[in-house]
Scaffold this motif. Structure first.
Motif, mmCIF file in Angstrom:
data_model
loop_
_atom_site.group_PDB
_atom_site.id
_atom_site.type_symbol
_atom_site.label_atom_id
_atom_site.label_comp_id
_atom_site.label_asym_id
_atom_site.label_seq_id
_atom_site.Cartn_x
_atom_site.Cartn_y
_atom_site.Cartn_z
ATOM 1 N N TYR A 101 -60.022 31.307 -46.640
ATOM 2 C CA TYR A 101 -58.710 31.605 -46.056
ATOM 3 C C TYR A 101 -58.766 32.545 -44.862
ATOM 4 C CZ TYR A 101 -56.317 28.707 -49.303
ATOM 5 O OH TYR A 101 -55.873 27.597 -49.969
ATOM 6 N N ALA A 132 -53.190 22.028 -42.277
ATOM 7 C CA ALA A 132 -52.540 23.247 -41.797
ATOM 8 C C ALA A 132 -53.137 24.414 -42.591
ATOM 9 C CB ALA A 132 -51.036 23.143 -41.977
ATOM 10 N N ALA A 138 -51.480 23.872 -46.268
ATOM 11 C CA ALA A 138 -50.855 22.605 -46.638
ATOM 12 C C ALA A 138 -51.637 21.451 -46.025
ATOM 13 C CB ALA A 138 -49.406 22.560 -46.144
ATOM 14 N N LEU A 159 -59.180 21.111 -48.804
ATOM 15 C CA LEU A 159 -58.571 20.949 -50.127
ATOM 16 C C LEU A 159 -57.824 19.618 -50.265
ATOM 17 C CD1 LEU A 159 -58.647 23.085 -52.401
ATOM 18 C CD2 LEU A 159 -56.275 23.612 -51.807
ATOM 19 N N GLY A 178 -55.142 18.447 -51.823
ATOM 20 C CA GLY A 178 -54.002 19.097 -52.477
ATOM 21 C C GLY A 178 -53.404 18.277 -53.614
ATOM 22 N N THR A 209 -50.272 18.391 -54.260
ATOM 23 C CA THR A 209 -49.046 17.845 -53.650
ATOM 24 C C THR A 209 -49.389 16.594 -52.837
ATOM 25 O OG1 THR A 209 -48.404 20.137 -53.376
ATOM 26 C CG2 THR A 209 -46.971 18.494 -52.376
ATOM 27 N N CYS A 249 -47.569 19.008 -46.547
ATOM 28 C CA CYS A 249 -47.206 19.094 -47.957
ATOM 29 C C CYS A 249 -48.164 20.014 -48.694
ATOM 30 C CB CYS A 249 -47.139 17.713 -48.593
ATOM 31 S SG CYS A 249 -48.721 16.948 -48.831
ATOM 32 N N THR A 277 -47.993 22.998 -52.387
ATOM 33 C CA THR A 277 -47.171 23.590 -53.441
ATOM 34 C C THR A 277 -46.075 24.482 -52.858
ATOM 35 O OG1 THR A 277 -48.950 23.497 -55.036
ATOM 36 C CG2 THR A 277 -47.239 25.150 -55.422
HETATM 37 N N1 PMP Z 1 -54.701 23.163 -47.967
HETATM 38 C C1 PMP Z 1 -54.706 24.509 -48.055
HETATM 39 C C2 PMP Z 1 -55.582 25.291 -47.141
HETATM 40 C C3 PMP Z 1 -53.881 25.140 -48.994
HETATM 41 O O1 PMP Z 1 -53.878 26.471 -49.100
HETATM 42 C C4 PMP Z 1 -53.040 24.361 -49.819
HETATM 43 C C5 PMP Z 1 -52.137 25.034 -50.802
HETATM 44 N N2 PMP Z 1 -52.804 25.297 -52.017
HETATM 45 C C6 PMP Z 1 -53.079 22.977 -49.699
HETATM 46 C C7 PMP Z 1 -53.925 22.403 -48.754
HETATM 47 C C8 PMP Z 1 -52.228 22.086 -50.565
HETATM 48 O O2 PMP Z 1 -52.658 22.156 -51.891
HETATM 49 P P1 PMP Z 1 -51.660 21.937 -53.119
HETATM 50 O O3 PMP Z 1 -50.838 20.751 -52.788
HETATM 51 O O4 PMP Z 1 -52.553 21.710 -54.263
HETATM 52 O O5 PMP Z 1 -50.832 23.164 -53.224
#
Ligand code: PMP
Length: 295
Positions: A161, A191, A194, A213, A215, A217, A251, A253
């Protein structure tokens, strides 16, 4: 209200303790070496959306960071519900975090205790509702998502992060709401908190999550789109291709489904594809009672 000075309780290594007492030592390995993993989850009408998927990802993220959370997925699910209940949260956000403690201070941390804490609070909307109406504006970050052999990119690991915070700060300084990050190959990645989707005609395209990730979502949205008969294509997307995309959304969480109006030089409209999926997502997370759904 600062996050260390609130009422309520936080679940910390096996018990619910007063919010303000949930502290750790400055010589925690997690702080110095980013040996920490976390989750972000939402509670809707008293139910945690996809709780087990999130708990499983937390355990998996820790494994990818070479540590083991001393609780099972089922236990973590239960601890989250206890925390939500203790704080009287009906609609809110949950933040579980696991980290290496302070038994050893150095790169090696073979014998450090693994801690787990769970906090929950009310967090209505990640992006302001009026921005969600016309679509948010994203800058294109100079920072790139690292290759999967450079960092444990499939983990929701704290260290990944730092690039997100740098990208988001720069974007905010320049008047944008968020940043789009490309990956190490120069392909569209995600992003700062997201995943991203584009409408090309009546198809929905999204980058293959091979270095960022995948995600929860994102997977939900793919499922919702398929239910509508929309063709979903996961592929490598080059930034120049955004010229031909008519609609775009993020998209996650926290972000839920948020329309994007602008990314660097590219413009998008908030059309039916985005609006329908926003509606589908908010219905899905609240899952109307059977009697109502049958009407
Ligand atoms: N990418 C990053 C960098 C994130 O922080 C998130 C939020 N957890 C997501 C994607 C989307 O993941 P999720 O839909 O599991 O929240």
């Amino acid at each position: 209200l600062p996050f260390d000075d609130r009422d309520g309780t936080i679940w910390f290594d096996g018990q619910l303790i007063p919010w303000r007492d949930a502290k750790l030592h400055v010589l925690s390995h997690g702080l110095h070496y980013a040996s920490a993993v976390f989750e972000g989850e939402r509670v809707y009408e008293g139910r945690i959306f996809k709780s087990t998927e999130h708990s499983a990802r937390l355990v998996r993220s820790a494994e990818l960071m070479d540590f083991k959370i001393p609780y099972s997925v089922e236990e973590i699910d239960r601890f989250k519900m206890e925390t939500v209940a203790a704080n009287g949260i009906v609609d809110g956000y949950i933040r579980p975090v696991a980290w290496r403690g302070s038994e050893m201070m150095g790169v090696s941390a073979q014998h450090n205790k693994i801690h787990l804490a769970i906090a929950t609070w009310v967090w209505p909307s990640y992006f302001a509702p009026e921005l969600r109406q016309k679509g948010i504006r994203l800058a294109i970050s100079d920072w790139r998502r690292p290759a999967p052999n450079t960092a444990p990119t499939a983990a929701k690991a704290a260290g990944l992060y730092m690039i997100c915070t740098l990208s988001k700060h720069k974007a905010e300084r320049d008047g944008y709401q968020d940043a789009l990050m490309l990956d190490y190959r120069g392909q569209v990645a995600e992003a700062t908190g997201a995943n991203i989707f584009f409408a090309f005609g009546d198809e929905l395209h999204t980058p293959t999550p091979d270095c960022f990730l995948d995600g929860i979502t994102r997977r939900t949205v793919i499922e919702l789109a398929k239910r509508r008969g929309i063709k979903v294509v996961e592929r490598a997307i080059m930034p120049e291709e955004m010229e031909k995309a008519e609609q775009c959304f993020l998209c996650g969480t926290a972000a839920e489904v948020t329309p994007v109006g602008e990314i660097g030089p590219y413009r998008f409209t908030v059309g039916d594809m985005v609006r329908n999926l926003m509606d589908d997502y908010s219905a899905e997370v609240r899952r109307a009672p059977a009697a109502k759904a049958a009407e």
